[in-house]
Design a protein around this motif. Sequence first.
Motif, PDB file in Angstrom:
ATOM      1  N   LEU A  24       0.814  -1.216   0.000  1.00 42.97           N
ATOM      2  CA  LEU A  24       0.000   0.000   0.000  1.00 42.97           C
ATOM      3  C   LEU A  24       0.850   1.270   0.000  1.00 42.97           C
ATOM      4  N   LEU A  25       1.885   1.328   0.839  1.00 47.37           N
ATOM      5  CA  LEU A  25       2.724   2.520   0.897  1.00 47.37           C
ATOM      6  C   LEU A  25       3.446   2.762  -0.424  1.00 47.37           C
ATOM      7  N   LYS A  27       2.451   1.767  -3.423  1.00 45.43           N
ATOM      8  CA  LYS A  27       1.444   2.219  -4.386  1.00 45.43           C
ATOM      9  C   LYS A  27       1.078   3.678  -4.155  1.00 45.43           C
ATOM     10  N   PHE A  28       0.911   4.060  -2.894  1.00 45.07           N
ATOM     11  CA  PHE A  28       0.583   5.456  -2.566  1.00 45.07           C
ATOM     12  C   PHE A  28       1.674   6.393  -3.065  1.00 45.07           C
ATOM     13  N   ARG A  29       2.916   6.011  -2.786  1.00 43.22           N
ATOM     14  CA  ARG A  29       4.036   6.865  -3.179  1.00 43.22           C
ATOM     15  C   ARG A  29       4.161   6.981  -4.691  1.00 43.22           C
ATOM     16  N   ARG A  32       0.185   8.234  -6.193  1.00 40.23           N
ATOM     17  CA  ARG A  32      -0.427   9.465  -5.709  1.00 40.23           C
ATOM     18  C   ARG A  32       0.553  10.623  -5.587  1.00 40.23           C
TER      19      ARG A  32
END
Length: 75
Positions: A24-25, A27-29, A32
């Motif tokens: 998740l982290l 993918k976020f980085r 997003r």
Amino acid sequence: MSVNLAYKWFVGLNPEDPLPETSLLTKFRTQRLKDISMDAIITEIVRQCVERGLIKSSNGIVIDTTHIEANTIKT
């Protein structure tokens, strides 16, 4: 998987809550944040903490000089 309860509290999870997906982290980085550096994010977090009195600013500088040997030998 063992997780420090302080970490769960910091991210707003209850002790019995499941952990987020491990990717998740990342993918976020990548999806997003795109052009925003982690350095800029950390700087903003620290600025907001100082502004709210969570961190007191001083003239001192702390440098972590810990040396760790990495196991980089591939067999």
